[in-house]
Scaffold this motif. Sequence first.
Motif, PDB file in Angstrom:
ATOM      1  N   SER A  58      -7.373  -5.654  -6.307  1.00 29.78           N
ATOM      2  CA  SER A  58      -6.851  -6.405  -5.164  1.00 29.78           C
ATOM      3  C   SER A  58      -6.078  -5.450  -4.260  1.00 29.78           C
ATOM      4  CB  SER A  58      -5.946  -7.544  -5.632  1.00 29.78           C
ATOM      5  OG  SER A  58      -4.834  -7.001  -6.281  1.00 29.78           O
ATOM      6  N   LEU A  59      -5.883  -5.875  -3.021  1.00 28.65           N
ATOM      7  CA  LEU A  59      -5.236  -4.999  -2.041  1.00 28.65           C
ATOM      8  C   LEU A  59      -3.744  -5.302  -1.951  1.00 28.65           C
ATOM      9  CD1 LEU A  59      -7.946  -5.296   0.761  1.00 28.65           C
ATOM     10  CD2 LEU A  59      -7.642  -3.432  -0.888  1.00 28.65           C
ATOM     11  N   ALA A  60      -2.943  -4.284  -1.729  1.00 28.77           N
ATOM     12  CA  ALA A  60      -1.502  -4.500  -1.561  1.00 28.77           C
ATOM     13  C   ALA A  60      -0.971  -3.469  -0.579  1.00 28.77           C
ATOM     14  CB  ALA A  60      -0.807  -4.352  -2.903  1.00 28.77           C
ATOM     15  N   ASP A  61       0.133  -3.787   0.065  1.00 26.13           N
ATOM     16  CA  ASP A  61       0.784  -2.833   0.974  1.00 26.13           C
ATOM     17  C   ASP A  61       2.074  -2.372   0.302  1.00 26.13           C
ATOM     18  OD1 ASP A  61       2.148  -1.515   2.938  1.00 26.13           O
ATOM     19  OD2 ASP A  61       1.958  -3.066   4.463  1.00 26.13           O
ATOM     20  N   ASN A  62       1.968  -1.262  -0.439  1.00 24.88           N
ATOM     21  CA  ASN A  62       3.127  -0.780  -1.204  1.00 24.88           C
ATOM     22  C   ASN A  62       3.580   0.556  -0.654  1.00 24.88           C
ATOM     23  OD1 ASN A  62       3.017  -2.833  -3.256  1.00 24.88           O
ATOM     24  ND2 ASN A  62       1.125  -1.857  -3.915  1.00 24.88           N
ATOM     25  N   HIS A  63       4.472   0.531   0.288  1.00 20.68           N
ATOM     26  CA  HIS A  63       4.892   1.805   0.862  1.00 20.68           C
ATOM     27  C   HIS A  63       6.396   1.983   0.838  1.00 20.68           C
ATOM     28  CE1 HIS A  63       0.759   1.519   2.487  1.00 20.68           C
ATOM     29  NE2 HIS A  63       0.779   2.813   2.231  1.00 20.68           N
ATOM     30  N   THR A  64       7.078   1.209  -0.015  1.00 21.81           N
ATOM     31  CA  THR A  64       8.537   1.314   0.004  1.00 21.81           C
ATOM     32  C   THR A  64       9.059   2.289  -1.056  1.00 21.81           C
ATOM     33  OG1 THR A  64       8.530  -0.694  -1.309  1.00 21.81           O
ATOM     34  CG2 THR A  64       9.059  -0.935   1.037  1.00 21.81           C
ATOM     35  N   LEU A  65       8.402   2.348  -2.205  1.00 20.96           N
ATOM     36  CA  LEU A  65       8.900   3.204  -3.294  1.00 20.96           C
ATOM     37  C   LEU A  65       8.499   4.653  -3.074  1.00 20.96           C
ATOM     38  CD1 LEU A  65       7.896   0.937  -6.330  1.00 20.96           C
ATOM     39  CD2 LEU A  65      10.150   1.131  -5.236  1.00 20.96           C
ATOM     40  N   PRO A  66       9.209   5.612  -3.696  1.00 19.64           N
ATOM     41  CA  PRO A  66       8.776   7.013  -3.625  1.00 19.64           C
ATOM     42  C   PRO A  66       7.325   7.154  -4.084  1.00 19.64           C
ATOM     43  CG  PRO A  66      10.930   6.848  -4.666  1.00 19.64           C
ATOM     44  CD  PRO A  66      10.451   5.443  -4.446  1.00 19.64           C
ATOM     45  N   ASP A  67       6.566   7.846  -3.274  1.00 19.22           N
ATOM     46  CA  ASP A  67       5.110   7.937  -3.457  1.00 19.22           C
ATOM     47  C   ASP A  67       4.730   8.945  -4.541  1.00 19.22           C
ATOM     48  OD1 ASP A  67       2.395   8.380  -3.203  1.00 19.22           O
ATOM     49  OD2 ASP A  67       2.463   9.036  -1.110  1.00 19.22           O
ATOM     50  N   PHE A  68       4.199   8.437  -5.655  1.00 14.90           N
ATOM     51  CA  PHE A  68       3.634   9.312  -6.681  1.00 14.90           C
ATOM     52  C   PHE A  68       2.169   8.940  -6.934  1.00 14.90           C
ATOM     53  CE2 PHE A  68       8.107  10.168  -7.622  1.00 14.90           C
ATOM     54  CZ  PHE A  68       8.064  11.535  -7.861  1.00 14.90           C
ATOM     55  N   CYS A  69       1.520   8.360  -5.928  1.00 14.25           N
ATOM     56  CA  CYS A  69       0.127   7.935  -6.165  1.00 14.25           C
ATOM     57  C   CYS A  69      -0.848   8.328  -5.055  1.00 14.25           C
ATOM     58  CB  CYS A  69       0.051   6.436  -6.402  1.00 14.25           C
ATOM     59  SG  CYS A  69       0.553   5.448  -4.993  1.00 14.25           S
ATOM     60  N   SER A  70      -0.361   8.684  -3.879  1.00 17.07           N
ATOM     61  CA  SER A  70      -1.318   8.936  -2.795  1.00 17.07           C
ATOM     62  C   SER A  70      -1.879  10.353  -2.853  1.00 17.07           C
ATOM     63  CB  SER A  70      -0.642   8.720  -1.437  1.00 17.07           C
ATOM     64  OG  SER A  70       0.080   9.879  -1.076  1.00 17.07           O
ATOM     65  N   ASN A  71      -2.914  10.579  -2.034  1.00 21.33           N
ATOM     66  CA  ASN A  71      -3.516  11.920  -1.951  1.00 21.33           C
ATOM     67  C   ASN A  71      -2.898  12.752  -0.825  1.00 21.33           C
ATOM     68  OD1 ASN A  71      -5.449  11.326  -3.978  1.00 21.33           O
ATOM     69  ND2 ASN A  71      -6.650  10.189  -2.473  1.00 21.33           N
ATOM     70  N   ASP A  72      -1.788  12.273  -0.286  1.00 18.14           N
ATOM     71  CA  ASP A  72      -1.136  12.949   0.842  1.00 18.14           C
ATOM     72  C   ASP A  72      -0.266  14.104   0.311  1.00 18.14           C
ATOM     73  OD1 ASP A  72      -0.190  13.389   3.418  1.00 18.14           O
ATOM     74  OD2 ASP A  72       1.327  11.797   3.317  1.00 18.14           O
ATOM     75  N   TYR A  73      -0.924  15.023  -0.417  1.00 11.58           N
ATOM     76  CA  TYR A  73      -0.198  16.031  -1.204  1.00 11.58           C
ATOM     77  C   TYR A  73       0.819  16.829  -0.402  1.00 11.58           C
ATOM     78  CZ  TYR A  73      -4.245  15.077  -4.169  1.00 11.58           C
ATOM     79  OH  TYR A  73      -5.222  14.450  -4.894  1.00 11.58           O
ATOM     80  N   LEU A  74       0.516  17.107   0.869  1.00 15.05           N
ATOM     81  CA  LEU A  74       1.401  17.973   1.659  1.00 15.05           C
ATOM     82  C   LEU A  74       2.249  17.172   2.650  1.00 15.05           C
ATOM     83  CD1 LEU A  74      -1.145  20.872   2.441  1.00 15.05           C
ATOM     84  CD2 LEU A  74       0.389  20.642   0.481  1.00 15.05           C
ATOM     85  N   GLY A  75       2.155  15.858   2.568  1.00 15.97           N
ATOM     86  CA  GLY A  75       2.948  15.009   3.455  1.00 15.97           C
ATOM     87  C   GLY A  75       2.497  15.056   4.910  1.00 15.97           C
ATOM     88  N   PHE A  76       1.280  15.519   5.160  1.00 20.41           N
ATOM     89  CA  PHE A  76       0.802  15.644   6.549  1.00 20.41           C
ATOM     90  C   PHE A  76       0.670  14.282   7.228  1.00 20.41           C
ATOM     91  CE2 PHE A  76      -1.477  20.022   7.030  1.00 20.41           C
ATOM     92  CZ  PHE A  76      -0.352  20.654   6.526  1.00 20.41           C
ATOM     93  N   SER A  77       0.359  13.228   6.466  1.00 25.50           N
ATOM     94  CA  SER A  77       0.085  11.936   7.120  1.00 25.50           C
ATOM     95  C   SER A  77       1.321  11.397   7.824  1.00 25.50           C
ATOM     96  CB  SER A  77      -0.448  10.918   6.123  1.00 25.50           C
ATOM     97  OG  SER A  77       0.620  10.313   5.437  1.00 25.50           O
ATOM     98  N   ALA A  78       2.512  11.836   7.384  1.00 30.63           N
ATOM     99  CA  ALA A  78       3.742  11.329   8.008  1.00 30.63           C
ATOM    100  C   ALA A  78       4.508  12.452   8.700  1.00 30.63           C
ATOM    101  CB  ALA A  78       4.625  10.682   6.939  1.00 30.63           C
ATOM    102  N   SER A  79       3.879  13.598   8.854  1.00 28.56           N
ATOM    103  CA  SER A  79       4.590  14.754   9.393  1.00 28.56           C
ATOM    104  C   SER A  79       4.921  14.579  10.885  1.00 28.56           C
ATOM    105  CB  SER A  79       3.722  16.006   9.201  1.00 28.56           C
ATOM    106  OG  SER A  79       4.138  17.014  10.077  1.00 28.56           O
ATOM    107  N   SER A  80       6.210  14.626  11.217  1.00 28.44           N
ATOM    108  CA  SER A  80       6.573  14.460  12.630  1.00 28.44           C
ATOM    109  C   SER A  80       6.116  15.684  13.425  1.00 28.44           C
ATOM    110  CB  SER A  80       8.080  14.234  12.782  1.00 28.44           C
ATOM    111  OG  SER A  80       8.774  15.152  12.014  1.00 28.44           O
ATOM    112  N   GLU A  81       6.087  16.836  12.782  1.00 30.13           N
ATOM    113  CA  GLU A  81       5.627  18.050  13.463  1.00 30.13           C
ATOM    114  C   GLU A  81       4.149  17.906  13.862  1.00 30.13           C
ATOM    115  OE1 GLU A  81       6.354  21.498  11.045  1.00 30.13           O
ATOM    116  OE2 GLU A  81       5.332  22.793  12.510  1.00 30.13           O
ATOM    117  N   LEU A  82       3.366  17.400  12.916  1.00 29.09           N
ATOM    118  CA  LEU A  82       1.934  17.216  13.189  1.00 29.09           C
ATOM    119  C   LEU A  82       1.730  16.161  14.290  1.00 29.09           C
ATOM    120  CD1 LEU A  82      -0.972  17.911  12.517  1.00 29.09           C
ATOM    121  CD2 LEU A  82      -0.833  16.471  10.487  1.00 29.09           C
ATOM    122  N   LYS A  83       2.503  15.065  14.192  1.00 27.51           N
ATOM    123  CA  LYS A  83       2.385  14.019  15.227  1.00 27.51           C
ATOM    124  C   LYS A  83       2.716  14.597  16.599  1.00 27.51           C
ATOM    125  CE  LYS A  83       3.848  10.270  12.330  1.00 27.51           C
ATOM    126  NZ  LYS A  83       4.954   9.375  12.009  1.00 27.51           N
TER     127      LYS A  83
END
Length: 377
Positions: free
Chosen positions: A26-51
Amino acid sequence: MAILTAIDQYIDKKLAERMQALSLRSLADNHTLPDFCSNDYLGFSASSELKEMINSFLSSFPDYPLGSTGSRLISGNRHFTEELETEIASFHGSGSSLLFNSGYDANLGLFSSLPQRGDTIIVDELAHASIIDGARLSYANRYTFRHNDLQSLEDKLKAAKGNIYIAVESIYSMDGDEAPLKALADLADTYGAALIVDEAHATGIFGWQGRGLINHYGLQSRIFARVITYGKALGSHGAAILGNNNLKTYLINFARSFIYSTAASFHSHLSIKMAYKMLRESDFQNEIRSRIVFFKQEADPVLTKFIPSASPIQSLLVTGNENAQKLASEIRAAGFNVRPILYPAVPVDKERIRICLHTFNSEKEISSLVTLLKEIL
Ligand SMILES: Cc1ncc(COP(=O)(O)O)c(C=O)c1O
């Protein structure tokens, strides 16, 4: 009660089976806890520098199109995309590259279009579903070999007919372990087979500036094709197939997931371009390595329960869907976002908590997670 058609009944039955096996997705929107499950290994998806890099580029192109308007072969191609492909090929040391909308599309297109009836595809048993699905769509003979087992591969190579393709991942997505790439290339040479390596989880992490494990070992010229994906360490979306120029032309002509799909947006391709710029400007590989080393030091006494891995993917084996789900819930209740990986995504009795480490996970977070694991285990 609604009258069920045969199709409704079939759907109900299959969902009930999943429910009973405790493997209903099933689908869920779980983005509040510290992330130990995503593939965003280098944090690029939320990088303000990249944005900022992306936004500043976009501000000089106020008329940029939101959608690509068509497939690359009709109206969706741009010089910008072709230049990006040249840049990608040169970064990874390949003759050419061809962008796809996702890693799934790339593997599907490659494996379904290239091997023909009478040919043979030999796939590591833990290879990603997209490789397996692509191979299934081809008319070639298909074999699997035991995970990372060269003898098992050689047995299949001896029985192989026609053009032979070997498919592996350089870092396995669920186990996080590494393929014996040099030995695989030797075996491929011996049997005249084409080695295809999916670098989805090695890109950005291994090799100089994140060029991947094939570059790390200097094997570029011995690999027939590589698949690079952008939805993981590069924080974006999409994929590229690296190979020689003839392969690129072949894929443009025969890979149906490339031909019959609207090209990704300008914004997507720009995000990929800027993610490469980020990779060239900082040593993210050292940062992620330090998190992996720290995790392994901290976890030392319980590390034997994990699948051995030198990558950001650290999988804790927990037998059974119920146990894996229970443990994941317990860890989440304690404040860490982890996900159970259940059968049928992994083999029976190989269910697990797949812990992914990121450059943005602080030592304090990692340490607290490991302390919790030690208490529970
Ligand atoms: C090894 C591997 N290859 C390919 C893919 C598919 O890539 P994408 O998510 O870009 O479709 C994945 C995604 O999980 C993967 O782990």
